[in-house]
Design a protein around this motif. Structure first.
Motif, PDB file in Angstrom:
ATOM      1  N   TRP A   1       7.327   3.629 -14.667  1.00 40.19           N
ATOM      2  CA  TRP A   1       7.028   3.843 -13.249  1.00 40.19           C
ATOM      3  C   TRP A   1       8.040   4.819 -12.627  1.00 40.19           C
ATOM      4  O   TRP A   1       7.671   5.713 -11.878  1.00 40.19           O
TER       5      TRP A   1
ATOM      6  N   LYS B   1       0.842  -1.198   0.000  1.00 40.71           N
ATOM      7  CA  LYS B   1       0.000   0.000   0.000  1.00 40.71           C
ATOM      8  C   LYS B   1       0.877   1.248   0.000  1.00 40.71           C
ATOM      9  O   LYS B   1       1.904   1.295   0.668  1.00 40.71           O
ATOM     10  N   SER B   2       0.447   2.273  -0.707  1.00 42.27           N
ATOM     11  CA  SER B   2       1.150   3.552  -0.729  1.00 42.27           C
ATOM     12  C   SER B   2       1.194   4.158   0.666  1.00 42.27           C
ATOM     13  O   SER B   2       0.225   4.103   1.417  1.00 42.27           O
ATOM     14  N   SER B   3       2.312   4.773   1.008  1.00 44.17           N
ATOM     15  CA  SER B   3       2.434   5.443   2.315  1.00 44.17           C
ATOM     16  C   SER B   3       1.556   6.689   2.371  1.00 44.17           C
ATOM     17  O   SER B   3       1.301   7.224   3.445  1.00 44.17           O
ATOM     18  N   TYR B   4       1.069   7.156   1.234  1.00 47.58           N
ATOM     19  CA  TYR B   4       0.182   8.326   1.194  1.00 47.58           C
ATOM     20  C   TYR B   4      -1.292   7.946   1.317  1.00 47.58           C
ATOM     21  O   TYR B   4      -2.147   8.810   1.378  1.00 47.58           O
ATOM     22  N   SER B   5      -1.595   6.655   1.345  1.00 43.73           N
ATOM     23  CA  SER B   5      -2.980   6.209   1.485  1.00 43.73           C
ATOM     24  C   SER B   5      -3.456   6.445   2.908  1.00 43.73           C
ATOM     25  O   SER B   5      -2.675   6.388   3.852  1.00 43.73           O
TER      26      SER B   5
ATOM     27  N   CYS C   1      -6.842   3.670  -1.167  1.00 48.43           N
ATOM     28  CA  CYS C   1      -5.505   3.099  -1.172  1.00 48.43           C
ATOM     29  C   CYS C   1      -5.025   2.765  -2.576  1.00 48.43           C
ATOM     30  O   CYS C   1      -5.716   2.098  -3.333  1.00 48.43           O
ATOM     31  N   VAL C   2      -3.828   3.202  -2.889  1.00 47.39           N
ATOM     32  CA  VAL C   2      -3.138   2.800  -4.106  1.00 47.39           C
ATOM     33  C   VAL C   2      -2.175   1.707  -3.689  1.00 47.39           C
ATOM     34  O   VAL C   2      -1.439   1.850  -2.719  1.00 47.39           O
ATOM     35  N   GLU C   3      -2.195   0.598  -4.417  1.00 52.25           N
ATOM     36  CA  GLU C   3      -1.301  -0.511  -4.116  1.00 52.25           C
ATOM     37  C   GLU C   3      -0.429  -0.803  -5.328  1.00 52.25           C
ATOM     38  O   GLU C   3      -0.860  -0.648  -6.472  1.00 52.25           O
ATOM     39  N   VAL C   4       0.806  -1.221  -5.056  1.00 53.44           N
ATOM     40  CA  VAL C   4       1.785  -1.463  -6.115  1.00 53.44           C
ATOM     41  C   VAL C   4       2.431  -2.828  -5.891  1.00 53.44           C
ATOM     42  O   VAL C   4       2.733  -3.195  -4.759  1.00 53.44           O
TER      43      VAL C   4
ATOM     44  N   ILE D   1      -0.178  -1.637 -10.745  1.00 57.49           N
ATOM     45  CA  ILE D   1      -0.770  -0.603  -9.901  1.00 57.49           C
ATOM     46  C   ILE D   1      -2.272  -0.848  -9.847  1.00 57.49           C
ATOM     47  O   ILE D   1      -2.892  -1.115 -10.882  1.00 57.49           O
TER      48      ILE D   1
ATOM     49  N   LEU E   1       7.211   8.423 -10.904  1.00 58.64           N
ATOM     50  CA  LEU E   1       7.620   8.768  -9.546  1.00 58.64           C
ATOM     51  C   LEU E   1       8.463  10.034  -9.506  1.00 58.64           C
ATOM     52  O   LEU E   1       8.320  10.864  -8.606  1.00 58.64           O
TER      53      LEU E   1
END
Length: 82
Positions: free
Chosen positions: A70, A30-34, A41-44, A53, A74
């Motif tokens: 990617w 999960k993105s730390s910004y979620s 949530c954005v997951e990668v 993504i 970023l």
């Protein structure tokens, strides 16, 4: 790397009868910004040949890009966030 607890995804090239199925597993993070409450949530899932993504609300649909694409995304996101 252990794949225990990872979700398995059946290849779209596998037949519907079973028996000859190729299954893949990705380690999604999960993105730390979620948000902490979830729902946004954005997951990668990164792989040497591809980066996947997805939105946690729709885990079966995902976007796949090259690692170079990617990295470029970023780089732009970091500059924009500064």
């Amino acid at each position: 790397m252990s794949t225990e607890g990872l979700p398995w995804i059946k290849s779209s090239y596998s037949s519907g009868e079973g028996g000859e199925c190729v299954e893949l597993s990705y380690a999604w993070r999960k993105s730390s910004y979620s948000g902490a409450e979830g729902g946004e949530c954005v997951e990668v899932a990164e792989h040497p040949a591809a980066v996947h993504i997805r939105d946690s609300k729709r885990p079966t649909a995902h976007l796949t890009v090259t690692p170079a694409t990617w990295a470029a995304f970023l780089a732009v996101a970091r500059v924009t966030a500064s």
